[in-house]
Design an enzyme around this catalytic site. Structure first.
Site, PDB file in Angstrom:
ATOM      1  N   ASP A  46      28.193   7.998 -26.669  1.00  0.00           N
ATOM      2  CA  ASP A  46      28.301   6.861 -25.744  1.00  0.00           C
ATOM      3  C   ASP A  46      27.978   7.224 -24.296  1.00  0.00           C
ATOM      4  O   ASP A  46      27.727   6.342 -23.478  1.00  0.00           O
ATOM      5  CB  ASP A  46      29.732   6.288 -25.790  1.00  0.00           C
ATOM      6  CG  ASP A  46      29.977   5.467 -27.051  1.00  0.00           C
ATOM      7  OD1 ASP A  46      29.063   5.377 -27.886  1.00  0.00           O
ATOM      8  OD2 ASP A  46      31.091   4.915 -27.189  1.00  0.00           O
ATOM      9  N   ALA A  48      28.910   4.644 -33.535  1.00  0.00           N
ATOM     10  CA  ALA A  48      29.210   5.962 -34.112  1.00  0.00           C
ATOM     11  C   ALA A  48      27.942   6.662 -34.604  1.00  0.00           C
ATOM     12  O   ALA A  48      27.764   7.862 -34.383  1.00  0.00           O
ATOM     13  CB  ALA A  48      30.208   5.793 -35.249  1.00  0.00           C
ATOM     14  N   GLN A  49      27.047   5.905 -35.271  1.00  0.00           N
ATOM     15  CA  GLN A  49      25.829   6.549 -35.789  1.00  0.00           C
ATOM     16  C   GLN A  49      24.993   7.166 -34.670  1.00  0.00           C
ATOM     17  O   GLN A  49      24.387   8.227 -34.858  1.00  0.00           O
ATOM     18  CB  GLN A  49      24.980   5.537 -36.572  1.00  0.00           C
ATOM     19  CG  GLN A  49      25.337   5.454 -38.037  1.00  0.00           C
ATOM     20  CD  GLN A  49      25.234   6.810 -38.744  1.00  0.00           C
ATOM     21  OE1 GLN A  49      24.345   7.620 -38.469  1.00  0.00           O
ATOM     22  NE2 GLN A  49      26.151   7.071 -39.644  1.00  0.00           N
ATOM     23  N   GLU A  57      37.168  -8.929 -34.209  1.00  0.00           N
ATOM     24  CA  GLU A  57      38.072  -8.305 -35.177  1.00  0.00           C
ATOM     25  C   GLU A  57      39.531  -8.499 -34.763  1.00  0.00           C
ATOM     26  O   GLU A  57      40.387  -8.831 -35.581  1.00  0.00           O
ATOM     27  CB  GLU A  57      37.754  -6.812 -35.289  1.00  0.00           C
ATOM     28  CG  GLU A  57      36.428  -6.581 -36.015  1.00  0.00           C
ATOM     29  CD  GLU A  57      35.938  -5.135 -35.994  1.00  0.00           C
ATOM     30  OE1 GLU A  57      36.695  -4.252 -35.552  1.00  0.00           O
ATOM     31  OE2 GLU A  57      34.801  -4.901 -36.425  1.00  0.00           O
TER      32      GLU A  57
HETATM   33  C1  LIG Z   1      37.771  -0.543 -31.107  1.00  0.00           C
HETATM   34  C2  LIG Z   1      36.441   0.108 -31.382  1.00  0.00           C
HETATM   35  C3  LIG Z   1      35.785  -0.177 -32.570  1.00  0.00           C
HETATM   36  C4  LIG Z   1      34.562   0.421 -32.837  1.00  0.00           C
HETATM   37  N1  LIG Z   1      33.977   0.108 -34.032  1.00  0.00           N
HETATM   38  C5  LIG Z   1      32.831   0.717 -34.345  1.00  0.00           C
HETATM   39  C6  LIG Z   1      32.247   0.490 -35.611  1.00  0.00           C
HETATM   40  O1  LIG Z   1      32.776  -0.284 -36.432  1.00  0.00           O
HETATM   41  N2  LIG Z   1      31.083   1.127 -35.885  1.00  0.00           N
HETATM   42  C7  LIG Z   1      30.489   1.973 -35.000  1.00  0.00           C
HETATM   43  O2  LIG Z   1      29.461   2.557 -35.319  1.00  0.00           O
HETATM   44  N3  LIG Z   1      31.014   2.193 -33.798  1.00  0.00           N
HETATM   45  C8  LIG Z   1      32.173   1.595 -33.441  1.00  0.00           C
HETATM   46  N4  LIG Z   1      32.727   1.832 -32.222  1.00  0.00           N
HETATM   47  C9  LIG Z   1      31.998   2.693 -31.272  1.00  0.00           C
HETATM   48  C10 LIG Z   1      32.220   4.163 -31.588  1.00  0.00           C
HETATM   49  O3  LIG Z   1      33.599   4.417 -31.705  1.00  0.00           O
HETATM   50  C11 LIG Z   1      31.609   5.011 -30.477  1.00  0.00           C
HETATM   51  O4  LIG Z   1      30.252   4.687 -30.354  1.00  0.00           O
HETATM   52  C12 LIG Z   1      31.745   6.492 -30.781  1.00  0.00           C
HETATM   53  O5  LIG Z   1      33.096   6.855 -30.931  1.00  0.00           O
HETATM   54  C13 LIG Z   1      31.109   7.318 -29.663  1.00  0.00           C
HETATM   55  O6  LIG Z   1      31.325   8.675 -29.925  1.00  0.00           O
HETATM   56  P1  LIG Z   1      31.378   9.728 -28.740  1.00  0.00           P
HETATM   57  O7  LIG Z   1      31.522  11.055 -29.401  1.00  0.00           O
HETATM   58  O8  LIG Z   1      30.256   9.513 -27.827  1.00  0.00           O
HETATM   59  O9  LIG Z   1      32.671   9.390 -27.892  1.00  0.00           O
HETATM   60  P2  LIG Z   1      34.201   9.338 -28.306  1.00  0.00           P
HETATM   61  O10 LIG Z   1      34.361   9.060 -29.755  1.00  0.00           O
HETATM   62  O11 LIG Z   1      34.807   8.396 -27.329  1.00  0.00           O
HETATM   63  O12 LIG Z   1      34.716  10.804 -28.045  1.00  0.00           O
HETATM   64  C14 LIG Z   1      34.805  11.333 -26.744  1.00  0.00           C
HETATM   65  C15 LIG Z   1      35.845  12.432 -26.747  1.00  0.00           C
HETATM   66  O13 LIG Z   1      35.767  13.153 -25.519  1.00  0.00           O
HETATM   67  C16 LIG Z   1      37.072  13.412 -25.048  1.00  0.00           C
HETATM   68  N5  LIG Z   1      37.010  13.533 -23.586  1.00  0.00           N
HETATM   69  C17 LIG Z   1      36.718  12.562 -22.688  1.00  0.00           C
HETATM   70  N6  LIG Z   1      36.740  13.053 -21.435  1.00  0.00           N
HETATM   71  C18 LIG Z   1      37.077  14.364 -21.540  1.00  0.00           C
HETATM   72  C19 LIG Z   1      37.265  15.398 -20.581  1.00  0.00           C
HETATM   73  N7  LIG Z   1      37.123  15.174 -19.284  1.00  0.00           N
HETATM   74  N8  LIG Z   1      37.610  16.625 -21.028  1.00  0.00           N
HETATM   75  C20 LIG Z   1      37.755  16.872 -22.368  1.00  0.00           C
HETATM   76  N9  LIG Z   1      37.577  15.918 -23.317  1.00  0.00           N
HETATM   77  C21 LIG Z   1      37.244  14.684 -22.905  1.00  0.00           C
HETATM   78  C22 LIG Z   1      37.862  12.181 -25.490  1.00  0.00           C
HETATM   79  O14 LIG Z   1      39.235  12.489 -25.558  1.00  0.00           O
HETATM   80  C23 LIG Z   1      37.248  11.899 -26.861  1.00  0.00           C
HETATM   81  O15 LIG Z   1      37.917  12.578 -27.881  1.00  0.00           O
HETATM   82  C24 LIG Z   1      33.956   1.277 -31.922  1.00  0.00           C
HETATM   83  C25 LIG Z   1      34.604   1.567 -30.729  1.00  0.00           C
HETATM   84  C26 LIG Z   1      35.843   0.991 -30.460  1.00  0.00           C
HETATM   85  C27 LIG Z   1      36.527   1.314 -29.184  1.00  0.00           C
END
Ligand SMILES: Cc1cc2nc3c(=O)[nH]c(=O)nc-3n(C[C@H](O)[C@H](O)[C@H](O)COP(=O)(O)OP(=O)(O)OC[C@H]3O[C@@H](n4cnc5c(N)ncnc54)[C@H](O)[C@@H]3O)c2cc1C
Length: 406
Positions: free
Chosen positions: A255, A272-273, A126
């Site tokens: 993740d 994300a899903q 991308e």
């Molecule tokens: C550039 C990019 C493009 C992507 N495109 C897609 C896509 O098109 N489709 C798709 O399905 N997925 C995509 N993904 C993957 C998707 O974004 C992740 O799988 C998803 O965001 C995971 O969600 P999460 O809640 O596990 O973590 P995150 O969304 O990373 O959220 C974690 C949160 O925890 C907080 N945090 C971390 N450590 C601490 C701490 N010690 N104390 C307090 N808070 C903390 C962070 O600030 C963050 O807000 C993409 C990822 C990236 C980087």
């Protein structure tokens, strides 16, 4: 994020305050704090200046970049995981063209206009496509001394195809689309060193001034404080109810979790899903148990519903793999755009992004071309001052044609 990094969208278009998202949920409190450790025995989370106790915990701290043991590459080759990363990438991309405009030699100009992207997963692909588009269609008329259309974008990928998690047919399609856009794709190329001057693949050196990292992902280090087994990427290995061994009240989601789907036995991908479905499962389980409708012994295992994967390559170019369907081109691109807009939080964001994308599509414009932070590339290759030219003569000619005296 990559639309912010390539100046197509502003950060505010893709974000929403967590407080606002949860304001209707009266039994929820938002605390802005960084958790530094977890004591699962005493059920405590530590933050600066104190701790919080919990009955149940859902840990979803996400992932960060992995430089495979070469953390020194991080300053030269930033990755894209947060809004701050996106604005930093935007700064570097835009500054590359600014510095190329006044380079004194053809060689230095070529280097300034060369971008290297490590990793050909969805983020790398991308980014590569977007940089090529911005250079080819948005910027050419804004510069006087350089032809931004000569910008080189090179992707380095260790595997034998781009988008390795996608079916081979879609990888081939994406590869073709990238090459048609002028992106150079180097497969089976494991990057062994990155310096401010360029990229090494073994002994082969490619001069690249701007490098972006889209290769490795490592789980958030918070998982280590749980004292349980982690996988190679640092993710917490969870049971079929997404909890850690011996702690039925500690759920790991998103993740940070190394989870498998109970029906297929396949790992849940870091998308994300995966995070959304794990979060719902944990939330519903806790709600049922605290309401006395269920007990930990009655939990059903977590099942992941794969809703498909997509990657966008450029304008009207994308690939989508949904169930038995494999799509490429305009239709996949429309689907990609529609789904990304639908999943944005807030009507205002959805409406504005739709409008901005339509505008960009029509005029090839990128209106969020803001250079924030330092106005110089701090990792620029050191060069003698006389190498930088400010073309006074050309500027004078331009002015005199408007009968102005300077
Ligand atoms: C550039 C990019 C493009 C992507 N495109 C897609 C896509 O098109 N489709 C798709 O399905 N997925 C995509 N993904 C993957 C998707 O974004 C992740 O799988 C998803 O965001 C995971 O969600 P999460 O809640 O596990 O973590 P995150 O969304 O990373 O959220 C974690 C949160 O925890 C907080 N945090 C971390 N450590 C601490 C701490 N010690 N104390 C307090 N808070 C903390 C962070 O600030 C963050 O807000 C993409 C990822 C990236 C980087």
């Amino acid at each position: 994020l990559y639309k912010v990094a390539t100046a197509a969208l502003s950060p505010a278009n893709i974000c929403s305050p967590i407080r606002t998202i949860l304001r209707g949920q009266k039994n929820c409190q938002v605390v802005m704090a960084e958790i530094s450790g977890i004591d699962v025995t005493n059920q405590r989370l530590f933050a600066e200046g104190g701790y919080v106790t919990y009955d149940y915990l859902i840990l979803a701290a996400g992932a960060t970049h992995s430089y495979f043991g070469h953390d020194e590459w991080a300053t030269i080759a930033p990755g894209l995981k947060s809004i701050e990363d996106a604005t930093e990438l935007r700064r570097r991309i835009l500054l590359a063209f600014e510095s190329a405009e006044y380079e004194g030699s053809e060689e230095a100009r070529r280097a300034a206009l060369t971008f290297g992207i490590v990793g050909a997963g969805p983020t790398g692909v991308e980014l590569a496509g977007a940089i090529k588009e911005i250079a080819g269609f948005t910027l050419p008329r804004d510069y006087r001394h350089i032809d931004t259309r000569t910008t080189r974008v090179i992707i380095f990928e260790g595997a034998d195809r781009v988008l390795p998690p996608f079916p081979p047919k879609l990888s081939a399609r994406a590869h073709r689309d990238l090459e048609r856009m002028g992106v150079e794709v180097r497969l089976k190329s494991i990057v062994t060193n990155i310096t401010p001057e360029g990229i090494y693949v073994g002994d082969e050196f490619t001069p690249v001034r701007n490098v972006f990292w889209a290769a490795g992902v490592r789980a958030n280090p918070l998982g280590q404080s749980l004292g349980v087994e982690l996988d190679r990427a640092g993710r917490v290995i969870v049971g079929e109810d997404l909890t850690i061994p011996g702690r039925p009240n500690v759920f790991i989601a998103g993740d940070l979790a190394a989870a498998t789907s109970a029906d297929t036995g396949q790992p849940v991908p870091g998308v994300a899903q995966g995070g959304i479905q794990m979060g719902r499962y944990a939330g519903r389980t806790i709600a049922a148990e605290t309401a006395g409708r269920s007990t930990p012994a009655q939990r059903k295992p977590f099942v992941y519903r794969d809703k498909g994967s997509m990657a966008v390559i450029g304008k009207a170019k994308a690939v989508a793999h949904i169930g038995r369907f494999q799509l490429g081109g305009f239709l996949a691109w429309l689907l990609w755009g529609g789904i990304h807009i639908a999943f944005l939080i807030g009507f205002r964001n959805r409406f504005f992004v739709l409008l901005v994308w339509f505008w960009n599509w029509l005029l090839n414009s990128r209106d969020a071309r803001l250079i924030t932070g330092a106005a110089r590339l701090d990792i620029a290759v050191p060069r003698p001052a006389e190498f930088i030219r400010y073309e006074a003569a050309t500027i004078e000619t331009d002015c005199s044609s408007r009968n102005e005296k300077h």
